[in-house]
Structures are given as C-alpha cells and as structure tokens.
Design a protein around this motif. Structure first.
Motif, mmCIF file in Angstrom:
data_model
loop_
_atom_site.group_PDB
_atom_site.id
_atom_site.type_symbol
_atom_site.label_atom_id
_atom_site.label_comp_id
_atom_site.label_asym_id
_atom_site.label_seq_id
_atom_site.Cartn_x
_atom_site.Cartn_y
_atom_site.Cartn_z
ATOM 1 N N ALA A 83 0.345 -0.263 -0.352
ATOM 2 C CA ALA A 83 1.722 -0.579 -0.738
ATOM 3 C C ALA A 83 1.753 -1.333 -2.067
ATOM 4 C CB ALA A 83 2.396 -1.396 0.354
ATOM 5 N N TYR A 84 0.808 -2.247 -2.246
ATOM 6 C CA TYR A 84 0.776 -3.016 -3.497
ATOM 7 C C TYR A 84 0.492 -2.105 -4.684
ATOM 8 C CZ TYR A 84 -0.206 -6.684 -6.867
ATOM 9 O OH TYR A 84 -0.168 -7.488 -7.976
ATOM 10 N N ALA A 85 -0.401 -1.137 -4.502
ATOM 11 C CA ALA A 85 -0.706 -0.200 -5.586
ATOM 12 C C ALA A 85 0.546 0.572 -5.997
ATOM 13 C CB ALA A 85 -1.818 0.756 -5.155
ATOM 14 N N THR A 86 1.325 1.014 -5.025
ATOM 15 C CA THR A 86 2.575 1.711 -5.330
ATOM 16 C C THR A 86 3.589 0.764 -5.959
ATOM 17 O OG1 THR A 86 2.202 3.219 -3.473
ATOM 18 C CG2 THR A 86 4.452 3.072 -4.329
ATOM 19 N N TYR A 87 3.633 -0.448 -5.454
ATOM 20 C CA TYR A 87 4.558 -1.475 -5.926
ATOM 21 C C TYR A 87 4.349 -1.769 -7.407
ATOM 22 C CZ TYR A 87 6.425 -6.314 -6.083
ATOM 23 O OH TYR A 87 7.095 -7.471 -6.400
ATOM 24 N N ILE A 88 3.111 -1.930 -7.836
ATOM 25 C CA ILE A 88 2.887 -2.302 -9.240
ATOM 26 C C ILE A 88 3.076 -1.117 -10.180
ATOM 27 C CG2 ILE A 88 1.374 -4.201 -8.601
ATOM 28 C CD1 ILE A 88 -1.004 -2.502 -9.561
ATOM 29 N N GLU A 89 3.037 0.091 -9.653
ATOM 30 C CA GLU A 89 3.321 1.248 -10.500
ATOM 31 C C GLU A 89 4.734 1.181 -11.063
ATOM 32 O OE1 GLU A 89 2.634 4.851 -8.382
ATOM 33 O OE2 GLU A 89 0.461 4.554 -8.247
ATOM 34 N N GLY A 90 5.632 0.550 -10.312
ATOM 35 C CA GLY A 90 7.006 0.408 -10.774
ATOM 36 C C GLY A 90 7.226 -0.739 -11.730
#
Length: 590
Positions: A83-90
């Motif tokens: 989830a964090y990996a997806t979160y920082i993509e934004g």
C-alpha cells in the motif's frame, strides 16, 4: 468490517463555499499558477480513492497484527509495504512540500483535508508519512542548501522517511534535561551518542532510508533548553551524489507494546557515535524543531477529527439499521418489531454531538490552514504578520480541542453501538484506543493549554486573542449573521475571563495552570460557534439548491448553539472558582 468513506461533500463545502479557497489561491502569486478549483477537486477525488480503498481496508488487520520487532529490525503488518508503494506513487508525502525540491507545493488548506482522510482511514499508516512531512518542513525552513538538496527530494518522493527524535527516558516535556551528545568531527560532521524513546516510525520496512532529526547537546552547550542543537542523522549514510552508502551507527533497540495505533512502530532508538550534520545554528535546535512540532501538533489534532468522522459514519449506519424499542411518541416503523434506534432522543444527542463537533473541527482546521497559507504566501506584510499571530494562538487549541473532543466523539460512537461497541469486529473500540494517544503525544493537552493561556494570551496582554475575537465580532455585526446575540455573549465572556485571569495571575501564578484546560475548551467552543454561525449563514443562502444538505447544516448549527455552546457557562464558573481548592491537600493526603 466498517467502511470509511472520505466526507468529500462536506470538504467541498468548507473549502469552496465557506472559505472560497480558490479565490484566496488566485490572489497569492505563489499558488495562483499551481492550484485552482479544478486541481483541488482532482486531488480530493484521488485522495478519497487512495484512503478509502487502499489504506482503510488495512486498518483492522494492521491493528490485529501490529508492527513487529526482531533482531533490531521492524516490520510493518501485511499489506502495508504494498500500500505504501502505491501511496508514494501519487506523491502524497510531498503534497504541500517545496516545489523547488520535488514537492507538489499545494496549499495547507487542501493538505488538511487529505490528512483528515488519512487519519480517518488508518491512523497507524498515516503516522509514517506525517512524520516525514513534518521533518521535510523543518529541513526546508532551517537546513543548509546542501542538506536540503540531498535529503528533501527523496523524502518528498517517499523513498526516504523522516522521524523526530526528542524524548529521552528522563526528559519528556522538559527537553532541557536531554543527555544525547554531539561531538564535532574534523570533517564538519558530528558524532551523535544517546538514546531516544517514543520515536514514531523510528524504524520500519517501508522505505530505503530514514532521516532522523535528533536533538542533542554540544560539549560547550549552555545548560537547559538554550543549549540544544538539531542534527540530521540518516539510518543509512548518504553519499555526496545522493546515493546510499554504509549503514550509520543507528539502531532500534525495541518497540513499545501499546494501547492503540499498534501498526505504527513506536521505537527506542540508539545512536552509538552515529554521523550527523547540524541543522541551522548551534544551540538553536529547539526553535528549529518546533517548526516540525507545530506542524505535527496541527496534524495530530486532525487525527482527532479523522477518527471522530470514522466513528460517526459507522454509528449513523448502525443507528439507522438497529431496531430496539419504540420511539417515545409512538411507532415510527409499525411494520417492524421495533423502531430504529436513531429515533431515540439519547442516540440522537450522541450522533448530533458527534456531527456538530466533527464538522466544526473540520471548519476550524481549514481556517488554521488558511492562516498558514497567508503567513507563508501572502505578499502583504501586515496580512502575513496577522496570520502568523493567529497560527501561534490557534495551534494549541487545534491540537488539544480536536483531540479531546475527538475522543469524546469516538466514545459516543462506541456507545451508540451498545454492547457491540465493545466488540472488536465493529471497529469502534479500536477508534477509541487509537484516538486516545492523540491527547498525549506531540505535547500533552495540558501542556497545550498552558501554552495557550500563559504564552499566547496572557503574555501579550490579550493582543493575539483580540485579533481573533475581532473577526468574530465583525461577523456578528453583519445584518444577516445568524446567532449574533449568542456570539456577542460568548466573546464577551471569553474576553472578560481573559482579563480576569490576567489580574489574578499577576499575584498568583497557580491561577494559570488551574484555569488552562477549562480555558482552552471554552476558547474552542467559542471558535466553533463562530464557524457554525458562518456555515449556517452560507447554508441559509443556498438552502433552496439542496434542502437535504443545507437544511442539515442549519439544523446542526442550531443544535450546536443551543446544546453545546452553553458548556462555556460551566467552564467559566469552574475557572472563576480559582486555584485555592487545588491546593487544599498536602502531597501525603492524595
């Protein structure tokens, strides 16, 4: 499992209709080219998706599993890394960060909406990036250009995280007692040695590096808080080209086993001759760290709002569906064995209290965000100074009042569920546990109250206070201002009480501490009354466009003014009773 849905309709109301934020952004040159109503809407929509669909589903599982420590390494619960990996993509970590170093440069008024969503979805997850955002703010304000260029871009990107290392086992509020030492080295760095406790996100497996901001004392430092310096101490050393080098002499000795926010790692951090670099001037570290702490205090206040919103959503859904007994006035659902509990007066009291305090808090947080934007971006020096004065005055109120009333709201939400509120599957007991810490960390609420009354109100003879109350009185004098009589009365009580305390404190310093918590609450209720009156005014003008939404605003404002604002009467009486009764017992008599 309870669901969380970002309250977008109300956030739009606060931003666009109550404060007309796009008009403000348009007149601030630093924001005019980067954000408008359409940009804000796109960010809010995407934030709602990320928090509601990606992060919220990990809330209960994260609480059940918790952060784990083994052999000096911390692992976050299942699903957090992905989830964090997806979160920082934004780019969410750098939402309001300095665009010169890779941040998005968005206004604080917009950022506070996102922070509320994040805390409402999952307080433990939120804390990892909240500490990073605060660390970035301190570095951007006080670090050298070399340090900013080296650390800020990967931190805004989210590849590196930040932490705030203040507290030691013997030194909490009184940071002048810290023992962590910083020895100057020949290459211009410093050797940092000491141990810190209660370090949120001190270690984790989400990022490739963690940038610790550490308070320490130089060998020739003056005693007390005037001898504290601030250092950046990375978990992994950083080469001159920004690449990662060898591990630094930084280790996590253990993590705490806590009442709540169990998926957030609260660490004991050991610095054993770790390499660090001075941030700002020597012996001026506490002032630099307060840049981060004041950001975190508003952020943690918003944790109280976010948790209260999540609790309210679940409680309302349950109250509409749960049937028990008949309404006092007769059957409302005669086709059912009993009526939904939302018809019962006490359930409605709890739900309306939650709604009024949460929506009032959202408006107040946005107002503080507005002042932060004006203090940072306005070209008018007088406007900047006024905004900065208001930020200093209102930050302790935001931190303490949001979290005190946030706990009250979560307890009300739990109570609506009755016995089911005590059961883990319904989520209410976790919210009560998670929000409870918000009254304690980032400066206990008692300390916030002392700061408000002693340093922000009495120290300048009420000048900052009247900057704020003057805005309330200006509004109350408008011909169509609702509840003007109640506002005039409330402001008069607040100002008279402040003057009374000024006189009493001149001869008895105990009066400040004796009155401070009740005073902060009284201040908060008066502030919310003003904002509810403003919201009612806007809703009254637009009621014909959407009766369900604007009618609810007006009805909630009426409930607040007539059922919650009168709490100031008992608070005033308690304050005027003075400090004498607090000292009627000797220490041995307790």
């Amino acid at each position: 499992m309870p669901e969380f849905n970002a309250p977008l309709r109300d956030m739009r109301f606060v931003l666009h209709e109550l404060f007309d934020a796009p008009a403000l952004w348009a007149r601030l040159p630093a924001l005019a080219d980067s954000v408008d109503a359409a940009t804000a809407e796109a960010i809010l929509e995407e934030a709602a998706k990320v928090t509601s669909h990606l992060i919220a589903p990990l809330n209960r599982s994260g609480d059940e599993e918790g952060a784990q420590w083994q052999d000096g390494q911390v692992s976050t619960p299942i699903g957090f890394k992905q989830a964090y990996a997806t979160y920082i993509e934004g780019g969410w970590v750098g939402l309001s960060g300095n665009a010169d170093f890779g941040g998005m440069g968005m206004p604080k008024m917009l950022a506070v909406q996102f922070e509320e969503m994040l805390y409402g979805a999952n307080s433990s997850f939120a804390l990892y990036s909240a500490l990073s955002s605060g660390a970035c703010l301190a570095l951007d304000a006080h670090a050298s250009e070399t340090l900013k260029s080296l650390y800020l871009p990967p931190m805004y990107e989210g590849r590196w995280a930040g932490s705030m290392c203040l507290t030691e086992a013997h030194a909490g509020t009184d940071l002048g007692l810290i023992r962590t030492r910083a020895e100057p080295m020949a290459d211009g760095s410093f050797s940092i040695t000491g141990s810190k406790i209660f370090i949120t996100g001190g270690d984790q497996d989400l990022t490739e590096n963690i940038v610790h901001l550490v308070l320490a004392k130089l060998p020739d430092a003056p005693a007390g808080p005037k001898g504290i310096s601030l250092f950046v101490v990375p978990k992994v050393l950083v080469n001159a080209d920004g690449s990662l080098g060898n591990p630094n002499a930084v280790s996590c000795g253990s993590i705490e086993h806590k009442m709540g926010i169990k998926a957030s790692a609260t660490c004991v951090m050991n610095f054993d001759g770790a390499s660090g670099w001075l941030v700002g001037e020597a012996n001026k570290g506490l002032a630099a760290m307060f840049t981060m702490m004041n950001y975190e205090r508003l952020s943690i206040g918003i944790q109280g709002i976010g948790c209260a919103e999540a609790s309210y959503q679940s409680a309302v859904a349950y109250a509409r569906e749960r049937v028990q007994s008949r309404a006092p006035t007769g059957a409302v659902a005669p086709d059912k064995a009993a009526d939904p509990i939302i018809v019962h007066p006490d359930v409605r009291r709890m739900l309306l209290s939650m709604k009024a305090m949460t929506e009032g808090g959202r408006a107040f947080a946005s107002y503080v965000g507005q002042q932060l934007d004006l203090a940072k971006f306005s070209n008018d020096a007088r406007e900047r100074d006024t905004a900065q004065t208001l930020v200093a005055l209102l930050t302790p109120v935001a931190k303490a009042f949001f979290t005190d009333t946030g706990l009250e709201s979560c307890i009300n939400g739990q109570q609506v569920f009755g016995g089911h509120g005590y059961i883990r599957e319904w989520g209410q007991e976790q919210l009560v546990r998670d929000v409870r810490i918000a009254q304690i960390y980032e400066g206990t609420n008692g300390i916030q109250a002392l700061d408000l009354l002693g340093r922000k109100v009495l120290a300048d003879n009420g000048f900052a206070l009247r900057q704020f109350t003057g805005q309330i009185l200006d509004f109350a004098q408008q011909p169509d201002a609702p509840y003007s009589a109640q506002l005039f009365d409330a402001v008069q009580r607040l100002e008279d009480l402040s003057d009374w305390l000024q006189d009493k404190a001149a001869t008895n310093r105990n009066e400040i501490g004796a009155a401070s918590v009740e005073y902060l609450h009284l201040f908060g209720y008066v502030a919310y009354a003003w904002l509810w009156a403003r919201m009612a005014q806007v809703a009254g003008h637009k009621r014909g466009e959407d009766e369900a939404f604007y009618g609810a605003k007006i009805a909630t404002a009426d409930f607040y003014i007539h059922r919650l604002l009168p709490r100031i009467l008992s608070l005033e009486q308690s304050i005027r009773a003075g400090s004498a009764s607090l000292y009627g017992l000797s220490a041995e008599q307790f």
